[in-house]
Enzyme design. Structure first.
Site, PDB file in Angstrom:
ATOM      1  N   LYS A 110      25.441  22.569  87.660  1.00  0.00           N
ATOM      2  CA  LYS A 110      25.373  21.103  87.659  1.00  0.00           C
ATOM      3  C   LYS A 110      23.997  20.667  88.110  1.00  0.00           C
ATOM      4  CE  LYS A 110      27.233  16.950  89.856  1.00  0.00           C
ATOM      5  NZ  LYS A 110      28.283  16.320  90.655  1.00  0.00           N
ATOM      6  N   GLU A 131      28.540   5.546  98.783  1.00  0.00           N
ATOM      7  CA  GLU A 131      28.713   6.944  99.187  1.00  0.00           C
ATOM      8  C   GLU A 131      28.250   7.276 100.600  1.00  0.00           C
ATOM      9  OE1 GLU A 131      27.770   9.454  95.942  1.00  0.00           O
ATOM     10  OE2 GLU A 131      27.698  11.276  97.138  1.00  0.00           O
ATOM     11  N   GLU A 148      33.000  18.058  87.648  1.00  0.00           N
ATOM     12  CA  GLU A 148      31.825  17.445  88.281  1.00  0.00           C
ATOM     13  C   GLU A 148      32.161  17.075  89.737  1.00  0.00           C
ATOM     14  OE1 GLU A 148      30.541  14.139  85.908  1.00  0.00           O
ATOM     15  OE2 GLU A 148      29.198  13.372  87.453  1.00  0.00           O
ATOM     16  N   GLU A 204      26.286   6.017  81.406  1.00  0.00           N
ATOM     17  CA  GLU A 204      26.746   6.014  82.810  1.00  0.00           C
ATOM     18  C   GLU A 204      25.639   5.515  83.756  1.00  0.00           C
ATOM     19  OE1 GLU A 204      29.122   9.441  84.073  1.00  0.00           O
ATOM     20  OE2 GLU A 204      28.099   9.367  86.018  1.00  0.00           O
TER      21      GLU A 204
END
Ligand SMILES: C=C(O[C@@H]1C=C(C(=O)O)C=C[C@H]1O)C(=O)O
Ligand SMILES: [Mg+2]
Length: 469
Positions: free
Chosen positions: A223, A272, A316, A451
């Site tokens: 990733k 976050e 993910e 996105e």
């Protein structure tokens, strides 16, 4: 903002000056007073003339703590290397060693407190765009308003040296506090016309995503988070207080932060959390995997279900969960990680979300945890080192403080850091916005592009740019 109990804290100030003379060292003096309610944004705005370039703002999603800082009594910056997190902590600890504290004690987020952050990658810091921030930037404010669970506190900090006189300091503090109080007014937000909205080479960016995908097929890389930049030019100078004000109204479930340095300001509304430490309790969040919000409830629910069952997004997300779980098990005695993610909904986007909580060993500091976590695979990728190196070599932008830890630590060892995403660097009448996405082997450049376009929206809306619909 009553300047009461003056004799009480003047005694502490005299002690601090005395200590500075004896030790021939600088000594931090900090006094905390409970005060009547003040709007933190008005407080921030009140520092516009005297403290511009030296202000910060922080609000967590639950509004347990709101802090606004004005002025810098001590700045902490260290060399860009693998030990930078520990070095910042060491300077902060050193400063607290001889500190004299007065007034209210024991309240989280009050008293001596350091606020700031790091750049994403200490190996890539020769950035012109971020030259006011460097590789790390923390500071201890001169005046700080903390709203702790609804109660307001004012902290005043001073660094005394052996040449100082307590009397002069007292007058200075009184004069400066009066000045702030006299400048408290309601925040009004005026429109600022957008002249340009520049997207730098979207096709080139999609090519890099495609290259990452093909690299992943032939390497250990699983990733990699790739970001892009959007540049906005406005007619007038951007008022950070106006941007903060809109973020506070629109992004009610996010951390709202800003950190000024000289003429520039790093600002954002991130959903976050990286780490929160309250006593021995630790909290973190795994956030990765994204989908748009629906235009109505039915469509929104449908997208939510799609996200919860999408294999690419679930993987993910899972990469982030495994890494955070591993990293925190090494410092925690207890650790709770739900088996399945749920969905976090923000104004413009929804994400797969797994909250993590635990209890850490008594000798673990919030800086230890930052050192273990940053960058998580939500900001860097997996394996971490390979991903960061790939980003360093291929991403066409200067991340600076974007996607990096930003937050605070108090003198009791409590603190909270979020990752600075959904963010922008404001410079005069221009702003650089940043947005990234987790690229996996089965990513398609077009959907990752889409996105990131959605992820610009929180800052576009707060600045007054053209939203991606
Ligand atoms: C990197 C960003 O967001 C991160 C990437 C996500 C994803 O790719 O699904 C989701 C949340 C964040 O962890 C950003 O907003 O810039
Ligand atoms: Mg994603």
């Amino acid at each position: 903002m009553a300047i009461s109990h003056e004799t009480e804290w003047f005694y502490g100030l005299q002690q601090a000056v005395q200590k500075a003379k004896q030790l021939k060292q600088k000594v931090l003096f900090s006094v905390v007073r409970k005060i009547d309610d003040i709007d933190p944004l008005s407080f921030y705005q009140a520092g516009r003339e005297r403290y511009v370039g030296e202000r910060f703002y922080w609000q967590d999603p639950e509004k347990e703590l709101i802090i606004a800082g004005l002025g810098i009594v001590e700045k902490i910056q260290v060399k860009a290397d693998a030990n930078r997190v520990r070095k910042i902590e060491a300077s902060w600890t050193e400063l607290q060693k001889n500190a004299v504290k007065a007034g209210v004690s024991g309240v989280v987020g009050t008293g001596p407190l350091v606020f700031g952050g790091y750049s994403f990658d200490y190996n890539k810091t020769d950035s012109l765009l971020w030259d006011q921030f460097g590789d790390s930037l923390f500071y201890i404010p001169a005046f700080m308003l903390s709203i702790v669970k609804g109660q307001a506190y004012l902290t005043t900090n001073i660094v005394c040296t052996s040449e100082d006189q307590a009397n002069l300091f007292k007058d200075l503090i009184n004069e400066r506090e009066n000045d702030i109080r006299n400048r408290l007014t309601n925040v009004t937000v005026s429109e600022n016309e957008t002249l340009e909205q520049i997207e730098d080479d979207p096709e080139g960016w999609k090519k890099i995503v495609a290259e990452a995908v093909s690299h992943m097929k032939h390497s250990e890389l699983d990733k990699v988070v790739l970001a892009r930049e959007l540049r906005l030019v406005f007619k007038e100078r951007i008022e950070t207080v106006a941007v903060l004000s809109r973020l506070l109204k629109e992004q009610t479930r996010s951390f709202i932060f800003c950190l000024e340095s000289a003429g520039d300001c790093f600002i954002g509304a991130t959903p976050e959390r990286l780490v929160k430490k309250h006593g021995d309790e630790l909290f973190s969040v795994c956030l990765a995997g994204s989908i748009a919000r629906g235009k109505d409830v039915r469509k929104d629910k449908q997208l939510e279900q799609e996200l919860l069952h999408d294999q690419k997004n679930l993987l993910e997300h899972q990469y982030v969960v495994s890494m955070i779980k591993d990293a925190l098990s090494s410092v925690c005695t207890k650790l709770e990680v739900p088996k399945e993610p749920t969905v976090m909904k923000n104004r413009h986007i929804q994400h797969l979300y797994t909250p993590v909580s635990g209890e850490c060993d008594a000798n673990v500091s919030i800086f230890d945890v930052i050192g273990k976590l940053h960058p998580t695979p939500a900001m860097g990728g997996l394996p971490t080192e390979n991903a960061v190196a790939w980003i360093r070599d291929n991403e066409q932008l200067e991340r600076g403080f974007y996607a990096s830890p930003i937050g605070w630590c108090d003198s009791y060892g409590n603190g909270e850091f979020a990752v600075g995403i959904r963010s922008a660097l404001i410079q005069g009448n221009e702003a650089s916005l940043f947005a990234g996405c987790g690229v996996l082997e089965d990513s398609t450049p077009e959907s990752e592009y889409e996105e990131t376009a959605i992820k610009f929206n929180p800052m576009l809306s707060a600045l007054g740019g053209n939203l991606h619909e």
